[in-house]
Design a protein around this motif. Structure first.
Motif, PDB file in Angstrom:
ATOM      1  N   ALA A 105      -9.275   9.591  -4.123  1.00 34.41           N
ATOM      2  CA  ALA A 105      -7.890   9.304  -3.734  1.00 34.41           C
ATOM      3  C   ALA A 105      -6.963  10.172  -4.585  1.00 34.41           C
ATOM      4  O   ALA A 105      -7.379  10.707  -5.621  1.00 34.41           O
ATOM      5  CB  ALA A 105      -7.556   7.825  -3.924  1.00 34.41           C
ATOM      6  N   PHE A 106      -5.708  10.303  -4.165  1.00 36.15           N
ATOM      7  CA  PHE A 106      -4.812  11.248  -4.858  1.00 36.15           C
ATOM      8  C   PHE A 106      -4.515  10.826  -6.293  1.00 36.15           C
ATOM      9  O   PHE A 106      -4.053  11.639  -7.100  1.00 36.15           O
ATOM     10  CB  PHE A 106      -3.493  11.410  -4.086  1.00 36.15           C
ATOM     11  CG  PHE A 106      -2.482  10.325  -4.343  1.00 36.15           C
ATOM     12  CD1 PHE A 106      -2.451   9.184  -3.573  1.00 36.15           C
ATOM     13  CD2 PHE A 106      -1.575  10.439  -5.393  1.00 36.15           C
ATOM     14  CE1 PHE A 106      -1.529   8.176  -3.841  1.00 36.15           C
ATOM     15  CE2 PHE A 106      -0.656   9.441  -5.659  1.00 36.15           C
ATOM     16  CZ  PHE A 106      -0.630   8.300  -4.883  1.00 36.15           C
ATOM     17  N   LYS A 107      -4.804   9.573  -6.636  1.00 40.83           N
ATOM     18  CA  LYS A 107      -4.552   9.105  -7.994  1.00 40.83           C
ATOM     19  C   LYS A 107      -5.327   9.916  -9.036  1.00 40.83           C
ATOM     20  O   LYS A 107      -4.969   9.915 -10.210  1.00 40.83           O
ATOM     21  CB  LYS A 107      -4.932   7.623  -8.134  1.00 40.83           C
ATOM     22  CG  LYS A 107      -4.251   6.675  -7.158  1.00 40.83           C
ATOM     23  CD  LYS A 107      -2.793   6.489  -7.457  1.00 40.83           C
ATOM     24  CE  LYS A 107      -2.144   5.269  -6.810  1.00 40.83           C
ATOM     25  NZ  LYS A 107      -2.414   5.014  -5.398  1.00 40.83           N
ATOM     26  N   ASP A 138      -6.663   1.921  -6.149  1.00 36.53           N
ATOM     27  CA  ASP A 138      -7.072   3.289  -6.450  1.00 36.53           C
ATOM     28  C   ASP A 138      -6.701   3.778  -7.848  1.00 36.53           C
ATOM     29  O   ASP A 138      -7.438   4.535  -8.460  1.00 36.53           O
ATOM     30  CB  ASP A 138      -6.503   4.240  -5.405  1.00 36.53           C
ATOM     31  CG  ASP A 138      -7.224   4.094  -4.073  1.00 36.53           C
ATOM     32  OD1 ASP A 138      -8.428   3.775  -4.095  1.00 36.53           O
ATOM     33  OD2 ASP A 138      -6.591   4.284  -3.027  1.00 36.53           O
ATOM     34  N   PRO A 248       2.435   8.490   2.772  1.00 37.78           N
ATOM     35  CA  PRO A 248       2.123   7.060   2.651  1.00 37.78           C
ATOM     36  C   PRO A 248       2.636   6.539   1.307  1.00 37.78           C
ATOM     37  O   PRO A 248       2.346   7.131   0.265  1.00 37.78           O
ATOM     38  CB  PRO A 248       0.590   7.015   2.695  1.00 37.78           C
ATOM     39  CG  PRO A 248       0.178   8.312   3.330  1.00 37.78           C
ATOM     40  CD  PRO A 248       1.218   9.307   2.906  1.00 37.78           C
ATOM     41  N   THR A 249       3.386   5.453   1.322  1.00 37.28           N
ATOM     42  CA  THR A 249       4.136   5.057   0.125  1.00 37.28           C
ATOM     43  C   THR A 249       3.961   3.588  -0.222  1.00 37.28           C
ATOM     44  O   THR A 249       4.039   2.721   0.644  1.00 37.28           O
ATOM     45  CB  THR A 249       5.638   5.349   0.374  1.00 37.28           C
ATOM     46  OG1 THR A 249       5.802   6.769   0.486  1.00 37.28           O
ATOM     47  CG2 THR A 249       6.509   4.827  -0.757  1.00 37.28           C
ATOM     48  N   GLY A 250       3.721   3.345  -1.516  1.00 36.94           N
ATOM     49  CA  GLY A 250       3.647   1.979  -2.021  1.00 36.94           C
ATOM     50  C   GLY A 250       4.598   1.825  -3.184  1.00 36.94           C
ATOM     51  O   GLY A 250       5.727   1.360  -3.058  1.00 36.94           O
ATOM     52  N   ASN A 251       4.152   2.269  -4.348  1.00 37.21           N
ATOM     53  CA  ASN A 251       4.987   2.186  -5.547  1.00 37.21           C
ATOM     54  C   ASN A 251       5.937   3.387  -5.651  1.00 37.21           C
ATOM     55  O   ASN A 251       6.687   3.500  -6.613  1.00 37.21           O
ATOM     56  CB  ASN A 251       4.073   2.113  -6.780  1.00 37.21           C
ATOM     57  CG  ASN A 251       4.645   1.247  -7.879  1.00 37.21           C
ATOM     58  OD1 ASN A 251       5.548   0.444  -7.641  1.00 37.21           O
ATOM     59  ND2 ASN A 251       4.153   1.409  -9.080  1.00 37.21           N
ATOM     60  N   LEU A 252       5.846   4.285  -4.702  1.00 38.82           N
ATOM     61  CA  LEU A 252       6.764   5.422  -4.571  1.00 38.82           C
ATOM     62  C   LEU A 252       6.542   6.527  -5.609  1.00 38.82           C
ATOM     63  O   LEU A 252       7.386   7.393  -5.791  1.00 38.82           O
ATOM     64  CB  LEU A 252       8.221   4.916  -4.570  1.00 38.82           C
ATOM     65  CG  LEU A 252       9.360   5.848  -4.169  1.00 38.82           C
ATOM     66  CD1 LEU A 252       9.126   6.524  -2.827  1.00 38.82           C
ATOM     67  CD2 LEU A 252      10.690   5.106  -4.119  1.00 38.82           C
ATOM     68  N   GLY A 253       5.390   6.538  -6.258  1.00 34.15           N
ATOM     69  CA  GLY A 253       5.121   7.599  -7.222  1.00 34.15           C
ATOM     70  C   GLY A 253       4.903   8.935  -6.527  1.00 34.15           C
ATOM     71  O   GLY A 253       5.461   9.966  -6.914  1.00 34.15           O
ATOM     72  N   ASN A 254       4.112   8.918  -5.472  1.00 36.61           N
ATOM     73  CA  ASN A 254       3.776  10.145  -4.767  1.00 36.61           C
ATOM     74  C   ASN A 254       4.991  10.679  -3.999  1.00 36.61           C
ATOM     75  O   ASN A 254       5.279  11.868  -4.037  1.00 36.61           O
ATOM     76  CB  ASN A 254       2.603   9.854  -3.824  1.00 36.61           C
ATOM     77  CG  ASN A 254       1.757  11.070  -3.538  1.00 36.61           C
ATOM     78  OD1 ASN A 254       1.880  12.089  -4.200  1.00 36.61           O
ATOM     79  ND2 ASN A 254       0.905  10.951  -2.540  1.00 36.61           N
ATOM     80  N   ALA A 302      -3.650  -0.354  -0.868  1.00 35.97           N
ATOM     81  CA  ALA A 302      -3.158   0.357  -2.062  1.00 35.97           C
ATOM     82  C   ALA A 302      -1.646   0.547  -1.992  1.00 35.97           C
ATOM     83  O   ALA A 302      -1.027   1.026  -2.938  1.00 35.97           O
ATOM     84  CB  ALA A 302      -3.861   1.703  -2.218  1.00 35.97           C
ATOM     85  N   MET A 303      -1.058   0.175  -0.860  1.00 35.12           N
ATOM     86  CA  MET A 303       0.393   0.261  -0.703  1.00 35.12           C
ATOM     87  C   MET A 303       1.032  -1.123  -0.619  1.00 35.12           C
ATOM     88  O   MET A 303       2.204  -1.239  -0.256  1.00 35.12           O
ATOM     89  CB  MET A 303       0.742   1.074   0.554  1.00 35.12           C
ATOM     90  CG  MET A 303       0.365   2.536   0.435  1.00 35.12           C
ATOM     91  SD  MET A 303       0.117   3.438   2.003  1.00 35.12           S
ATOM     92  CE  MET A 303       1.483   2.922   2.994  1.00 35.12           C
ATOM     93  N   HIS A 356      -4.193   4.120   4.858  1.00 34.33           N
ATOM     94  CA  HIS A 356      -2.941   4.576   4.246  1.00 34.33           C
ATOM     95  C   HIS A 356      -2.451   5.835   4.958  1.00 34.33           C
ATOM     96  O   HIS A 356      -1.297   5.952   5.356  1.00 34.33           O
ATOM     97  CB  HIS A 356      -3.156   4.852   2.754  1.00 34.33           C
ATOM     98  CG  HIS A 356      -3.869   3.724   2.078  1.00 34.33           C
ATOM     99  ND1 HIS A 356      -5.233   3.617   2.102  1.00 34.33           N
ATOM    100  CD2 HIS A 356      -3.399   2.633   1.431  1.00 34.33           C
ATOM    101  CE1 HIS A 356      -5.595   2.502   1.482  1.00 34.33           C
ATOM    102  NE2 HIS A 356      -4.500   1.886   1.064  1.00 34.33           N
ATOM    103  N   THR A 382      -4.028  10.377   1.647  1.00 29.08           N
ATOM    104  CA  THR A 382      -4.072   9.933   0.258  1.00 29.08           C
ATOM    105  C   THR A 382      -5.443   9.454  -0.215  1.00 29.08           C
ATOM    106  O   THR A 382      -5.696   9.423  -1.412  1.00 29.08           O
ATOM    107  CB  THR A 382      -3.032   8.821   0.019  1.00 29.08           C
ATOM    108  OG1 THR A 382      -3.147   7.851   1.065  1.00 29.08           O
ATOM    109  CG2 THR A 382      -1.626   9.387   0.002  1.00 29.08           C
ATOM    110  N   ALA A 383      -6.304   9.025   0.704  1.00 28.59           N
ATOM    111  CA  ALA A 383      -7.641   8.587   0.279  1.00 28.59           C
ATOM    112  C   ALA A 383      -8.674   8.978   1.324  1.00 28.59           C
ATOM    113  O   ALA A 383      -8.354   9.181   2.503  1.00 28.59           O
ATOM    114  CB  ALA A 383      -7.688   7.072   0.065  1.00 28.59           C
TER     115      ALA A 383
HETATM  116  C1  LIG Z   1      -1.555   4.504  -4.478  1.00 29.23           C
HETATM  117  C2  LIG Z   1      -1.814   4.870  -3.074  1.00 29.23           C
HETATM  118  C3  LIG Z   1      -0.772   5.052  -2.163  1.00 29.23           C
HETATM  119  C4  LIG Z   1       0.671   4.821  -2.538  1.00 29.23           C
HETATM  120  O1  LIG Z   1       1.137   5.754  -3.482  1.00 29.23           O
HETATM  121  P1  LIG Z   1       2.426   5.427  -4.362  1.00 29.23           P
HETATM  122  O2  LIG Z   1       2.526   6.539  -5.298  1.00 29.23           O
HETATM  123  O3  LIG Z   1       2.172   4.113  -5.027  1.00 29.23           O
HETATM  124  O4  LIG Z   1       3.553   5.331  -3.393  1.00 29.23           O
HETATM  125  C5  LIG Z   1      -1.076   5.476  -0.883  1.00 29.23           C
HETATM  126  N1  LIG Z   1      -2.351   5.653  -0.506  1.00 29.23           N
HETATM  127  C6  LIG Z   1      -3.384   5.480  -1.338  1.00 29.23           C
HETATM  128  C7  LIG Z   1      -4.759   5.692  -0.846  1.00 29.23           C
HETATM  129  C8  LIG Z   1      -3.150   5.081  -2.650  1.00 29.23           C
HETATM  130  O5  LIG Z   1      -4.185   4.900  -3.486  1.00 29.23           O
END
Ligand SMILES: *Cc1c(COP(=O)(O)O)cnc(C)c1O
Length: 436
Positions: A105-107, A138, A248-254, A302-303, A356, A382-383
């Motif tokens: 995953a992009f993390k 992730d 794709p956005t959750g915590n908005l870091g990416n 993950a979002m 995602h 993202t994954a």
């Molecule tokens: C963490 C994650 C996201 C969301 O990224 P944010 O930086 O939190 O917005 C999206 N897709 C995958 C697979 C993730 O692991």
């Protein structure tokens, strides 16, 4: 370069910002001014590491890490970041694949970069740093992988028990003694709240030398800017048009990293944030109050974030909703559409996507033909879909091959403790594990 807090505390050095994670006033770090680049700066870069070196140099000015930046970049960008082209009825659609790292995953980008920086800053194995990380799936795996066996650094991973995929759970729990994995009987928001309260306890924080590896750490953000710049520069030089990104956005870091890259002059056009049913960001842009919500569980787990931390950075740089609306869009996608999108995408392109990535792919599909027309869109994958096989395989009716890196991790022994969602249980688990 100095780093300021979004809440006004005096600026500090990059080395301190990396080690502290969060500012003393609870704010998030940002550079006091963004460097300005222009298109020509990224002109000849053929290798993503050259793009990284150009972009990151001003951010590392005066840092003790400046001389080692090339090594840090090489350790981080050690796997491919391909841009795939799909030919669609409405022109070409590009897919930026960010899932070829060790935990798929992009993390991995942010975690590896941060590990490369912190292990160089941390020279005292007798007094270890403790990285506390709350994860919706992730982040924890990527951070644990990046710091596994690093001397002088401990990792404590908190994840919501039963709310991560089985393969994610394995990735969270298969590491050495310097990593403590905790299955918290609660939600991701509970995990995040526990991390915040632990870090706010001064004596505890001193004893453990806490730092954070969540996307609030500036060391996670910086490397994430690079793949946007690299992909955008390539597209721009080939077409003389700036591509838009759907993220794709959750915590908005990416998503914030893409915004910051554009603010720094990278040739990036539109930015659209795709959320799941946790729709605080789109609602806010449409006029709702910014108020933390309880996260709801979705297929794109993950979002599942009720209170996206990096909005504080976005508002600091980009202004309030009215102003932000001119520079960024956000669209929510529910589970029904995620499911349909995974199926459609597979039928059309014979490629599986993760839930995602499906939010971004769905958002692209919803654009008007006119907007799609030029083929100037890049969706961000993202994954790897094999991480979410329980969701993806029944939808597409076939199995998804696991990437090799993932397969290696699956065969390892799992170790974790279940704890209640409160600070006492967290401290007890840490004291027991790290007692020596
Ligand atoms: C963490 C994650 C996201 C969301 O990224 P944010 O930086 O939190 O917005 C999206 N897709 C995958 C697979 C993730 O692991």
């Amino acid at each position: 370069m100095k780093y300021q807090s979004t809440r006004g505390a005096p600026p500090i050095s990059l080395d301190h910002a990396l080690q502290h994670g969060i500012a003393s006033d609870g704010g998030l770090f940002l550079p006091v001014r963004l460097p300005r680049f222009d298109d020509a700066d990224f002109d000849s870069s053929k290798d993503i590491r050259e793009t990284a070196a150009t972009f990151l140099a001003p951010f590392f000015e005066d840092s003790s890490l400046a001389a080692e930046l090339d090594e840090i970049i090489a350790e981080t960008f050690s796997f491919p970041v391909p841009l795939q082209s799909l030919s669609t009825n409405a022109g070409t659609l590009e897919v930026l694949e960010l899932f070829h790292g060790p935990t798929a995953a992009f993390k991995d980008f942010g975690a590896r970069f941060l590990a490369a920086c912190l292990s160089r800053l941390q020279a005292d194995p007798a007094h270890p740093l403790t990285i506390l990380v709350a994860t919706s799936g992730d982040t924890g795996g990527a951070v644990a992988a990046a710091f596994d066996k690093r001397p002088g650094i401990r990792v404590v991973v908190l994840y919501p028990d039963g709310r991560v995929s089985e393969r994610q759970a394995k990735q969270l729990t298969c590491w050495s003694d310097n990593v403590l994995s905790l299955a918290v009987q609660g939600s991701f928001d509970d995990c995040q709240a526990m991390v915040k309260s632990a870090m706010a306890e001064e004596t505890l924080a001193d004893r453990y030398r806490f730092t954070s590896a969540n996307s609030i750490n500036i060391g996670r953000l910086l490397p994430q800017c690079i793949y946007y710049i690299h992909a955008a520069a390539g597209h721009f030089h080939a077409t003389e048009r700036k591509p838009g990104f759907i993220i794709p956005t959750g915590n908005l870091g990416n998503g914030f990293a893409c915004f910051m890259a554009r603010q720094s002059g990278a040739p990036i056009g539109s930015i659209i944030l795709a959320t799941n049913a946790n729709r605080l960001i789109p609602d806010f842009l449409q006029g709702a109050e910014w108020e933390s919500r309880k996260s709801v569980q979705t297929l794109a787990s993950a979002m599942d974030v009720g209170n996206p931390s990096n909005m504080e950075r976005l508002r600091f740089l980009g202004g309030e909703a009215e102003q932000l609306n001119e520079s960024i869009r956000a669209i929510a996608v529910d589970d029904y559409d995620i499911t349909a999108e995974i199926k459609r995408h597979y039928e059309r392109y014979a490629t599986a996507i993760c839930p995602h990535t499906a939010t971004a792919s769905y958002v692209w599909r919803q654009l008007s033909d006119e907007e799609k027309g030029n083929g100037d869109w890049i969706i961000v994958a993202t994954a790897h879909p094999a991480k979410f096989e329980r969701i993806v395989e029944p939808i597409i009716g076939t199995s998804v091959a696991m990437p090799e890196a993932l397969e290696t991790l699956m065969s390892r022994q799992q170790r974790f403790s279940k704890i209640k969602p409160d600070l006492e249980s967290l401290v007890a688990a840490m004291d027991e594990h790290f007692a020596a």
